[in-house]
Design an enzyme around this catalytic site. Structure first.
Site, short mmCIF file in Angstrom:
data_model
loop_
_atom_site.label_atom_id
_atom_site.label_comp_id
_atom_site.label_asym_id
_atom_site.label_seq_id
_atom_site.Cartn_x
_atom_site.Cartn_y
_atom_site.Cartn_z
N ASP A 70 0.77 -1.24 0.00
CA ASP A 70 0.00 0.00 0.00
C ASP A 70 0.81 1.30 0.00
OD1 ASP A 70 -2.39 1.45 -0.04
OD2 ASP A 70 -2.44 1.61 2.13
N LEU A 121 -11.17 -1.93 -6.57
CA LEU A 121 -11.16 -3.23 -7.21
C LEU A 121 -12.30 -4.07 -6.68
CD1 LEU A 121 -9.03 -4.38 -9.31
CD2 LEU A 121 -8.44 -5.98 -7.49
N LEU A 128 -5.05 -5.40 -0.97
CA LEU A 128 -4.13 -5.92 -1.97
C LEU A 128 -2.69 -5.86 -1.46
CD1 LEU A 128 -5.60 -4.22 -5.18
CD2 LEU A 128 -5.75 -6.64 -4.57
N CYS A 177 -19.33 -4.24 -14.62
CA CYS A 177 -20.23 -3.30 -13.96
C CYS A 177 -21.51 -3.07 -14.76
CB CYS A 177 -19.52 -1.96 -13.75
SG CYS A 177 -18.25 -1.98 -12.46
N CYS A 235 -14.05 13.32 -1.82
CA CYS A 235 -14.24 12.00 -1.25
C CYS A 235 -14.12 12.05 0.28
CB CYS A 235 -13.20 11.03 -1.82
SG CYS A 235 -13.23 9.39 -1.07
N LYS A 294 -5.49 17.92 5.28
CA LYS A 294 -5.01 18.66 6.44
C LYS A 294 -5.74 20.00 6.54
CE LYS A 294 -0.38 16.69 5.83
NZ LYS A 294 1.05 16.99 5.56
N CYS A 317 -15.05 6.20 4.62
CA CYS A 317 -16.44 6.07 4.18
C CYS A 317 -16.56 4.77 3.41
CB CYS A 317 -16.83 7.26 3.30
SG CYS A 317 -18.50 7.17 2.62
N ASP A 318 -17.62 4.02 3.68
CA ASP A 318 -17.82 2.72 3.03
C ASP A 318 -19.02 2.70 2.09
OD1 ASP A 318 -15.68 1.33 4.31
OD2 ASP A 318 -16.89 1.19 6.13
N CYS A 359 -19.81 3.62 -1.03
CA CYS A 359 -19.74 3.09 -2.40
C CYS A 359 -19.39 1.61 -2.41
CB CYS A 359 -18.75 3.90 -3.25
SG CYS A 359 -17.02 3.84 -2.70
#
Length: 386
Positions: free
Chosen positions: A161, A185, A196, A215, A241, A250, A268-269, A271
């Site tokens: 990451d 992903l 990942l 999709c 976002c 910041k 935030c989850d 989507c």
């Protein structure tokens, strides 16, 4: 056998040998099969392999993203852009990229907490132990196994990451899934709740077939976004976002966006949770991803000093943003709660040494009073007034 574990600058890593030159195609295919089995034994939910130069389009997409300023304050995305946009340049000796998926699927719908105004909504991935540590540990074990089983002079480098690696395009090229319209992903087998990890190696392993988008005409992830952060399918403006605003940004958040944060204080989850492919999601096996944080009370979080914050979130990715940015987010959530009882919780922070925290406290109290911030200026120390 050289092995390098890196979360950052790969430039300082020792060069490996050139493993794989003397192995036949049949031997390499057999090694790949055993590697896949070993990855499953280590707990990874999926594995795919591609060449380092398998994503030539990534550089152009990254350049357009940066040119539009959609990265916001994430200046690190523009740094070493030649590595980030071209994985082959990151380590020229590498012949294969092994992409691994680690699931952290939640047991319940994470959006339920959004209806609890006195509670804090924290992204699923941050409710357990820090995934950087958990994934890296698993990758290191798998990498050492590969070195033991592979050609004599093989080398690897492991990334989780934080290095300049384009994980999502590489994972799609490796067949693990595809980048959905929300740019994350997702997979027909795993849904989209997975991390990942990448192992670069000098071993020339057989590649998997790249995945394509499935999709269709679905817009669930785009339409649910509270801040409309997607200017178009497959494009994200990070500046809008909520994950970016609560973690990376910041200073004060744009006042026009604060009300849209709701009670989300870290990530935030929405989507991810809206994706229909999650009906195929598999349960998380790693006990470290079990929620330790949950949905804490905003009043409790607002009372944390720096020492208390560090103790409360030790071993959690939340600790990375620091007390000041965290408290700023908590105060925005208090302002959005509609609960006048939380005014006294926010009031002590009007004189906070951090300007963004003091500003957030003033904004929160103003909203809960239903007044303009000017009507509360007498409660703010003179040296902090604009």
């Amino acid at each position: 056998m050289p092995i390098s574990i890196s979360d950052g600058d790969p430039g300082g890593l020792s060069p490996p040998g050139s493993g794989g030159d003397r192995w036949t195609a049949e031997q390499l295919a057999g090694l790949k099969d055993r590697l896949r089995q070993r990855a499953q034994e280590e707990g990874f939910a999926g594995m795919g392999i591609c060449a380092p130069d398998a994503v030539p389009e990534a550089a152009g997409r990254l350049a357009a993203f940066l040119a539009e300023g959609h990265h916001g304050q994430m200046g690190w995305m523009a740094e070493r852009v030649e590595w980030r946009g071209n994985p082959a340049a990151l380590w020229p000796e590498a012949r294969s990229v092994i992409m691994l998926a680690e699931v952290y699927t939640p047991q319940d719908d994470p959006r339920a907490v959004l209806a609890m105004p006195d509670r804090a909504a924290i992204s699923v991935y941050a409710q357990g132990k820090d995934y950087h540590d958990l994934v890296k540990r698993r990758l290191k074990r798998l990498g050492r196994w590969l070195l033991d089983q592979g050609p004599a002079e093989a080398g690897i480098k492991v990334f989780v990451d934080t290095a300049p690696v384009m994980e999502k395009p590489l994972a799609q090229a490796a067949g693990l899934g595809w980048q959905g319209k929300h740019t994350n992903l997702l997979s027909r087998d795993l849904g989209n709740w997975f991390f990942l990890g990448a192992i670069f190696t000098t071993i020339d392993l057989p590649n998997d077939t790249a995945e394509t988008s499935h999709c269709g005409t679905c817009r669930a992830c785009l339409d649910i976004c509270p801040t409309q952060a997607f200017p178009a399918p497959y494009r994200l403006d990070a500046r809008r976002c909520i994950s970016y605003l609560t973690i990376e940004h910041k200073g004060p958040v744009d006042p026009d966006l604060r009300a849209m944060l709701g009670n989300r204080i870290y990530g935030c989850d929405d989507c991810l949770a809206a994706c229909p492919w999650n009906k195929f999601a598999v349960a998380a096996q790693e006990i470290g991803y079990q929620p330790r944080v949950g949905a804490p009370e905003l009043a409790e979080l607002a009372g944390l000093d720096d020492t208390g914050f560090r103790a409360r979130f030790a071993g959690s990715p939340i600790k990375r943003i620091g007390r000041d940015r965290f408290l700023r987010n908590v105060l925005y959530a208090i302002g959005n709660s509609g609960l006048p009882s939380l005014i006294d919780v926010a009031r002590p922070h009007l004189s906070d040494p951090d300007p963004a925290v003091a500003d957030a406290a003033l904004w929160a109290i103003s909203r809960l009073h239903g007044l303009g911030s000017g009507e509360i200026r007498d409660t703010v120390p003179p040296d902090r007034r604009e």
